[in-house]
Design a protein around this motif. Structure first.
Motif, mmCIF file in Angstrom:
data_model
loop_
_atom_site.group_PDB
_atom_site.id
_atom_site.type_symbol
_atom_site.label_atom_id
_atom_site.label_comp_id
_atom_site.label_asym_id
_atom_site.label_seq_id
_atom_site.Cartn_x
_atom_site.Cartn_y
_atom_site.Cartn_z
ATOM 1 N N MET A 133 3.326 2.755 -7.278
ATOM 2 C CA MET A 133 2.400 3.157 -8.355
ATOM 3 C C MET A 133 1.225 3.955 -7.811
ATOM 4 S SD MET A 133 1.830 0.199 -11.205
ATOM 5 C CE MET A 133 1.728 -1.234 -10.158
ATOM 6 N N ARG A 134 0.900 3.735 -6.512
ATOM 7 C CA ARG A 134 -0.240 4.427 -5.902
ATOM 8 C C ARG A 134 0.178 5.688 -5.151
ATOM 9 N NH1 ARG A 134 -3.717 -0.617 -3.435
ATOM 10 N NH2 ARG A 134 -1.683 -1.622 -3.186
ATOM 11 N N ASP A 141 -8.645 6.124 -10.654
ATOM 12 C CA ASP A 141 -8.499 6.654 -9.299
ATOM 13 C C ASP A 141 -8.902 8.126 -9.248
ATOM 14 O OD1 ASP A 141 -7.117 6.250 -6.532
ATOM 15 O OD2 ASP A 141 -6.323 8.133 -7.306
ATOM 16 N N SER A 148 0.853 -1.201 0.000
ATOM 17 C CA SER A 148 0.000 0.000 0.000
ATOM 18 C C SER A 148 0.884 1.245 0.000
ATOM 19 C CB SER A 148 -0.900 -0.022 1.231
ATOM 20 O OG SER A 148 -0.142 -0.364 2.378
ATOM 21 N N ASN A 164 -7.592 -0.128 -11.588
ATOM 22 C CA ASN A 164 -8.190 0.745 -10.566
ATOM 23 C C ASN A 164 -7.503 2.108 -10.516
ATOM 24 O OD1 ASN A 164 -10.105 -1.095 -9.807
ATOM 25 N ND2 ASN A 164 -8.906 -1.918 -8.106
ATOM 26 N N LEU A 165 -6.184 2.101 -10.675
ATOM 27 C CA LEU A 165 -5.439 3.363 -10.634
ATOM 28 C C LEU A 165 -5.864 4.293 -11.759
ATOM 29 C CD1 LEU A 165 -1.691 2.700 -9.900
ATOM 30 C CD2 LEU A 165 -3.211 4.283 -8.748
ATOM 31 N N ARG A 166 -6.115 3.692 -12.915
ATOM 32 C CA ARG A 166 -6.488 4.511 -14.073
ATOM 33 C C ARG A 166 -7.838 5.184 -13.850
ATOM 34 N NH1 ARG A 166 -3.831 0.590 -18.586
ATOM 35 N NH2 ARG A 166 -1.830 1.663 -18.606
ATOM 36 N N LEU A 168 -5.778 10.654 -8.489
ATOM 37 C CA LEU A 168 -4.852 10.816 -9.609
ATOM 38 C C LEU A 168 -5.566 11.438 -10.808
ATOM 39 C CD1 LEU A 168 -2.936 7.450 -9.227
ATOM 40 C CD2 LEU A 168 -2.024 9.725 -8.826
ATOM 41 N N LEU A 182 0.962 6.184 -16.924
ATOM 42 C CA LEU A 182 1.219 4.875 -16.310
ATOM 43 C C LEU A 182 1.047 3.798 -17.374
ATOM 44 C CD1 LEU A 182 1.745 2.930 -13.971
ATOM 45 C CD2 LEU A 182 -0.687 3.074 -13.386
ATOM 46 N N LEU A 204 -4.906 -3.762 -10.030
ATOM 47 C CA LEU A 204 -4.386 -2.558 -9.381
ATOM 48 C C LEU A 204 -4.192 -1.434 -10.404
ATOM 49 C CD1 LEU A 204 -1.967 -2.680 -6.531
ATOM 50 C CD2 LEU A 204 -1.444 -1.087 -8.345
ATOM 51 N N VAL A 205 -3.594 -1.777 -11.547
ATOM 52 C CA VAL A 205 -3.359 -0.762 -12.587
ATOM 53 C C VAL A 205 -4.691 -0.249 -13.124
ATOM 54 C CG1 VAL A 205 -2.447 -0.401 -14.919
ATOM 55 C CG2 VAL A 205 -1.065 -1.615 -13.213
#
Ligand code: FAD
Length: 276
Positions: A139-140, A176, A70, A172-174, A179, A191, A169-170
């Motif tokens: 990354m987060r 987020d 995390s 979800n980040l996109r 971000l 990313l 994870l990637v």
């Protein structure tokens, strides 16, 4: 004298350095992730690791190094773990449930931190297997995108199902909100994700070393070849993987750095031993 209020306010912890498991997710029969409460006093830099564990049958702690998956702003701590069938710790750890306690020694350390690298344009995260854990943290962390224009996550596993944790994870980040607010739609181009398999057919295949030396990853992502002026990298995998990737990066002119001596790349073992 009535101590009941005090006792109610501070429940007795059954383990020293105990933290409570809040969620567990099994990804394959060899891989799982879990989240635990975070000690209020624990500060760490995204990418660092801590010692975690469980007591053995005699109550003696079995402790192992684990990357914190995390980011440092998260209220909880997440870990991503292998299940070694006869592993002293993971044969037990794989059975944890929400509400259980684990031991967590709050002394974070490690080389995969942003401060160990010189400023640059592009950051490469190079991982096999559970070696993605420190990069799940980095990354987060918005600081990664403050320091680097682009981040490339190369993750290689034997089979496609072993990529699922990183893939989700990637994705979800996109989406987020934080971000997204900071970088808008442009974030998708900042990313880049390059998942490959070595034993099972999948859209992208091959070892990280081969995809770097052949130039395939640069061609596929429409990037120039790595060079010491623009590219920075962090490596996390088996000892053999780390040694091989290190040689490839040195071939591109990058030099290994450290916390005390930042350069173009840093390396950390994802585990000790030959791997399974
Ligand atoms: P061990 O006796 O520790 O290991 C048994 C065998 O399994 C060994 O031969 C070893 O080579 C192999 N093995 C151990 N861990 C792995 C792994 N992750 N992938 C493939 N093979 C492995 N493990 C994680 O699952 N997640 C992490 O985030 C993580 N971070 C680490 C960070 C550092 C700096 C180091 C040194 C190790 C890290 N490890 C991580 C490995 C971890 O410390 C333990 O080795 C692992 O949890 C297995 O513990 P065990 O007691 O069950 O078996």
């Amino acid at each position: 004298l009535d101590l009941s209020v005090d006792i109610a306010a501070k429940p007795a912890k059954t383990l020293p350095d105990a933290q409570t498991v809040t969620s567990v997710r099994h990804w394959t029969d060899r891989l799982f992730s879990f989240r635990v409460t975070r000690p209020a006093s624990l500060r760490f830099r995204s990418g660092e690791f801590v010692m975690i564990g469980l007591p053995d049958d005699n109550g003696k702690p079995i402790l192992r190094a684990y990357s914190i998956a995390s980011p440092n702003w998260d209220e909880e701590l997440e870990f991503y773990s292998i299940k070694v069938p006869d592993g002293p710790l993971t044969s037990r750890l794989q059975n944890i449930q929400p509400g259980d306690q684990i031991i967590l020694r709050p002394k974070p350390v490690g080389t995969l931190v942003l401060d160990a690298l010189l400023p640059g344009k592009r950051m490469w995260f190079l991982a096999t297997g559970t070696g993605i854990a420190p990069f799940a943290s980095l990354m987060r962390d918005p600081e990664t995108y403050e320091r680097y224009e682009q981040v490339v996550m190369m993750h290689t596993c034997r089979t496609a199902d072993e990529l699922a944790y990183g893939r989700e994870l990637v994705e979800n980040l996109r989406h987020d909100p934080l971000l997204g607010e900071l970088y808008g739609e442009e974030f998708a181009s900042r990313l880049l994700y390059y998942p490959t398999t070595t034993r099972e057919e999948s859209p992208l295949m091959g070892r990280i070393t081969d995809n770097l030396t052949s130039g395939k990853v640069f061609a596929d992502l429409n990037l120039p070849a790595m060079d010491a002026a623009n590219d920075r990298a962090m490596i996390c995998g088996s000892l053999a993987f780390n040694t091989d990737v290190k040689a490839v990066l040195e071939g591109f002119g990058l030099r290994e750095g450290a916390n005390s001596d930042p350069k173009e790349f840093v390396v950390e073992k994802a585990f000790v031993g030959d791997g399974i």
